[in-house]
Design an enzyme around this catalytic site. Structure first.
Site, PDB file in Angstrom:
ATOM      1  CB  THR A 187      -0.893   0.053   1.255  1.00 19.60           C
ATOM      2  OG1 THR A 187      -0.025   0.158   2.386  1.00 19.60           O
ATOM      3  CG2 THR A 187      -1.750  -1.179   1.393  1.00 19.60           C
TER       4      THR A 187
ATOM      5  CD1 TRP B  50     -18.385  14.169  11.545  1.00 18.78           C
ATOM      6  CD2 TRP B  50     -18.241  12.218  10.444  1.00 18.78           C
ATOM      7  NE1 TRP B  50     -17.757  13.267  12.368  1.00 18.78           N
ATOM      8  CE2 TRP B  50     -17.658  12.064  11.720  1.00 18.78           C
ATOM      9  CE3 TRP B  50     -18.252  11.132   9.575  1.00 18.78           C
ATOM     10  CZ2 TRP B  50     -17.100  10.863  12.141  1.00 18.78           C
ATOM     11  CZ3 TRP B  50     -17.709   9.938   9.997  1.00 18.78           C
ATOM     12  CH2 TRP B  50     -17.129   9.807  11.271  1.00 18.78           C
TER      13      TRP B  50
ATOM     14  CE  LYS C 240     -13.792  13.021  12.365  1.00 12.35           C
ATOM     15  NZ  LYS C 240     -12.409  12.725  11.977  1.00 12.35           N
TER      16      LYS C 240
ATOM     17  CD  GLU D 124      -5.318  -2.479   2.160  1.00 12.33           C
ATOM     18  OE1 GLU D 124      -5.692  -2.017   1.068  1.00 12.33           O
ATOM     19  OE2 GLU D 124      -4.730  -1.792   3.016  1.00 12.33           O
TER      20      GLU D 124
HETATM   21  P1  ADP Z   1      -3.854   4.175  -1.553  1.00  8.17           P
HETATM   22  O1  ADP Z   1      -4.759   5.133  -2.253  1.00  8.17           O
HETATM   23  O2  ADP Z   1      -4.012   4.194  -0.071  1.00  8.17           O
HETATM   24  O3  ADP Z   1      -2.505   4.193  -2.079  1.00  8.17           O
HETATM   25  P2  ADP Z   1      -5.304   2.018  -2.746  1.00  8.17           P
HETATM   26  O4  ADP Z   1      -4.991   2.206  -4.170  1.00  8.17           O
HETATM   27  O5  ADP Z   1      -5.422   0.665  -2.206  1.00  8.17           O
HETATM   28  O6  ADP Z   1      -4.249   2.704  -1.892  1.00  8.17           O
HETATM   29  O7  ADP Z   1      -6.577   2.905  -2.436  1.00  8.17           O
HETATM   30  C1  ADP Z   1      -7.737   2.454  -1.830  1.00  8.17           C
HETATM   31  C2  ADP Z   1      -8.628   3.596  -1.499  1.00  8.17           C
HETATM   32  O8  ADP Z   1      -8.936   4.394  -2.637  1.00  8.17           O
HETATM   33  C3  ADP Z   1      -9.977   3.187  -0.978  1.00  8.17           C
HETATM   34  O9  ADP Z   1      -9.907   2.819   0.376  1.00  8.17           O
HETATM   35  C4  ADP Z   1     -10.801   4.455  -1.206  1.00  8.17           C
HETATM   36  O10 ADP Z   1     -10.597   5.417  -0.191  1.00  8.17           O
HETATM   37  C5  ADP Z   1     -10.225   4.990  -2.485  1.00  8.17           C
HETATM   38  N1  ADP Z   1     -11.092   4.631  -3.604  1.00  8.17           N
HETATM   39  C6  ADP Z   1     -10.913   3.647  -4.493  1.00  8.17           C
HETATM   40  N2  ADP Z   1     -11.894   3.631  -5.411  1.00  8.17           N
HETATM   41  C7  ADP Z   1     -12.752   4.630  -5.096  1.00  8.17           C
HETATM   42  C8  ADP Z   1     -13.975   5.138  -5.644  1.00  8.17           C
HETATM   43  N3  ADP Z   1     -14.519   4.624  -6.731  1.00  8.17           N
HETATM   44  N4  ADP Z   1     -14.570   6.174  -5.012  1.00  8.17           N
HETATM   45  C9  ADP Z   1     -14.021   6.717  -3.915  1.00  8.17           C
HETATM   46  N5  ADP Z   1     -12.880   6.310  -3.366  1.00  8.17           N
HETATM   47  C10 ADP Z   1     -12.235   5.275  -3.938  1.00  8.17           C
END
Ligand code: ADP
Length: 551
Positions: free
Chosen positions: A190, A451, A446, A334
């Protein structure tokens, strides 16, 4: 009573053999930046994957579950590694080439990569890292690049094509290991927005099942008649599973290599006419600006999978007008990553699809979901009760890779005691199972006791004709605790005053949510995978680097 059915392990080896034989004629097209693209059939790429597996074992001595890393763009050779490395029993570790050096070093050392396959064009990035990577014994260089930068390296340097040349491409000539489908096949870290990056280790089984789901019509719906443009990097959650999924059904792939800027993307779409594509919203924003200025025909791309961050509804509308349908999907490293896709339900009229299309989508059979309230209670699916999304299923992580001592990491804020992944995403779910995310827990504003959804304000702002991009973050406020700060990027040649933007927002969201603080920026800072980097915006504000107007 046990069933009388055969128990065949679900492995990447099967995906490789299936793709290279049943879909022998399907193609991987790799863009070369204007000249003739490189074209390779699945039979050829599969044969080369067999050669790579044989060379990794025979020449480099890779055994068991050693880690073979890639530092590569999206191209045919990277797909070959995707198939060869897991199939021979080793673990594919895709390195994110946009990460800062110190994070790349941390990740490669933590995973104890033994081999790195690198695109020649990325050697200037790899060479200075190598002295800090004691576990790396072999570097395999693919394609043109200045190899003299590796002269001082302790690791042995090999040429990708020379390694392959000495091996047989015949699938049956290699002694494939009998793999447990639960064994590790690939790993991905990640991006570590908080703390050190964490490794997610995918199994053969999870990749196989995730690929099957990706191929359903409610998800990517790819067939042999498709050409999919894979913009989402292969180092970003396995390109959302596309390379393995396409090898299952023979869908053709168009790989941009390092030509990811809007102009070459528009050129390759017009010339190769892909039917599908996958990328994060910022790519589609950039492409839209490009074709607004210099029109190209994008209409072959009937369907586009868009996710990674929330897709602004205004972006969907703009692409609808170009004959391109954006299909929203949610997921994370994940979750392999496909967690939801926004295919509208059956039996509704076309004009009623919109409210469904702008949600993050519905959960497929492999993903079970629940919403947890602030006190941990499980909330109803009533489109109103907002809570943290938790998921579980056969392609969802149950822990993070702990390193060579074999201890996995399962921090309580990420994994519940009863086996659910806490996503850190906040939203609501409708009675018919459609997820609408309002924010990441850490980005929510917040204000007083209430929110405010930063994504809600951004989506509304990006609906204004003068606004190209808008990012909203929480900033400290004496009276309310936190208030929203809106940063906007204007479209080329556009001019608009903050009062007009404020009034525009006030007609779309509750008045008390409308920001008082406004700043115009040249571009929104982005993460290594192209998402709004809100921690940078918060830091810029704290350091007084933004020109903020208070209304
Ligand atoms: P990071 O962005 O932490 O590097 P990831 O690529 O695993 O790692 O990102 C996952 C996160 O991206 C999700 O938990 C969510 O917050 C965001 N995300 C992914 N797809 C969407 C979507 N379609 N709409 C909103 N948020 C999204």
């Amino acid at each position: 009573m046990l069933s009388t059915m055969q128990d065949v392990p679900l492995t990447v080896t099967r995906i490789l053999r299936h793709g290279m034989t049943i879909h022998a004629k399907s193609r991987i097209v790799t863009w070369t930046g204007g000249g003739e693209p490189r074209r390779r059939t699945f039979a050829q790429a599969g044969g080369r994957a067999v050669q790579l597996a044989a060379a990794l074992r025979g020449e480099l001595g890779v055994t068991d579950d050693e880690r073979v890393a890639t530092l590569m763009w999206n191209n045919a050779e990277h797909v070959e590694a995707y198939l060869a490395v897991p199939a021979m029993g080793a673990i594919l570790h895709t390195l994110n080439l946009r990460l800062p050096s110190e994070q790349l070093i941390y990740i490669a050392n933590h995973a104890e990569d033994r081999v790195i396959i690198v695109d020649g064009s990325l050697l200037p990035l790899l060479a200075p890292l190598l002295p800090h990577l004691p576990t790396v014994e072999h570097v395999v260089v693919s394609g043109p690049g200045d190899r003299s930068v590796l002269e001082e390296a302790d690791a042995q340097v090999h040429d990708y094509e020379e390694l392959l040349a000495g091996q047989s491409p015949d699938f049956d000539a290699f002694d494939w290991p009998d793999l447990d489908e639960r064994a590790a096949a690939a790993m991905c870290y990640t991006s570590g927005t908080t703390g050190d990056p964490k490794g997610v280790v995918f199994s053969h089984r999870s990749i196989y099942l995730h690929s099957m789901q990706a191929n359903t019509t409610e998800a990517l719906g790819l067939t042999e008649r498709d050409l999919t443009l894979v913009v989402v990097p292969q180092f970003h959650v396995n390109a959302w599973g596309v390379p393995h999924a396409t090898f299952m059904v023979g869908a053709n792939m168009l790989m941009p290599d390092r030509f990811l800027q809007p102009a070459p993307l528009a050129d390759m779409i017009e010339r190769e006419r892909p039917t599908h594509a996958a990328a994060v919203p910022t790519i589609w924003q950039g492409l839209l600006a490009e074709v607004t200025e210099r029109p190209r025909d994008l209409s072959s791309m009937a369907r586009v999978t868009i996710g990674g961050s929330a897709c602004p509804p205004a972006l969907m509308e703009a692409y609808d007008k170009l004959g391109v349908r954006l299909l929203h999907a949610w997921g994370m490293t994940e979750t392999s990553p496909l967690g939801t896709t926004s295919d509208p339900p059956g039996g509704i009229a076309a004009e009623d699809e919109w409210p469904y299309r702008i949600t993050q989508g519905r959960f497929p059979i492999g993903i079970e979901a629940r919403l947890a309230g602030p006190d941990g209670s499980i909330l109803p699916w009533d489109s109103a009760s907002a809570g943290e999304l938790e998921v579980r299923g056969p392609w969802v992580a149950r822990a993070y890779y702990g390193g060579s001592d074999g201890k996995e990491l399962a921090p309580e804020d990420k994994f519940s005691e009863d086996g659910w992944l806490r996503t850190g995403d906040v939203g609501v779910i409708s009675p018919d199972g459609y997820l609408t995310l309002t924010d990441r827990a850490k980005d929510v504003i917040k204000s007083g006791g209430e929110w405010i959804s930063s994504v809600g304000l951004e989506n509304a702002l990006m609906g204004h004709p003068a606004v190209a991009e808008a990012a909203v973050v929480a900033v400290p406020d004496d009276k309310w605790g936190e208030r929203p700060l809106a940063t906007v990027v204007l479209k080329a040649g556009a001019a608009v005053g903050y009062p007009e933007l404020r009034d525009f927002l006030a007609s779309r969201v509750a008045k008390w949510q409308v920001p008082e603080r406004w700043a115009t920026v040249a571009s929104v800072p982005k993460t290594s995978v192209g998402k709004f980097d809100k921690k940078v915006i918060r830091r810029q504000y704290a350091n007084g680097e933004l020109d903020v107007t208070r209304l």
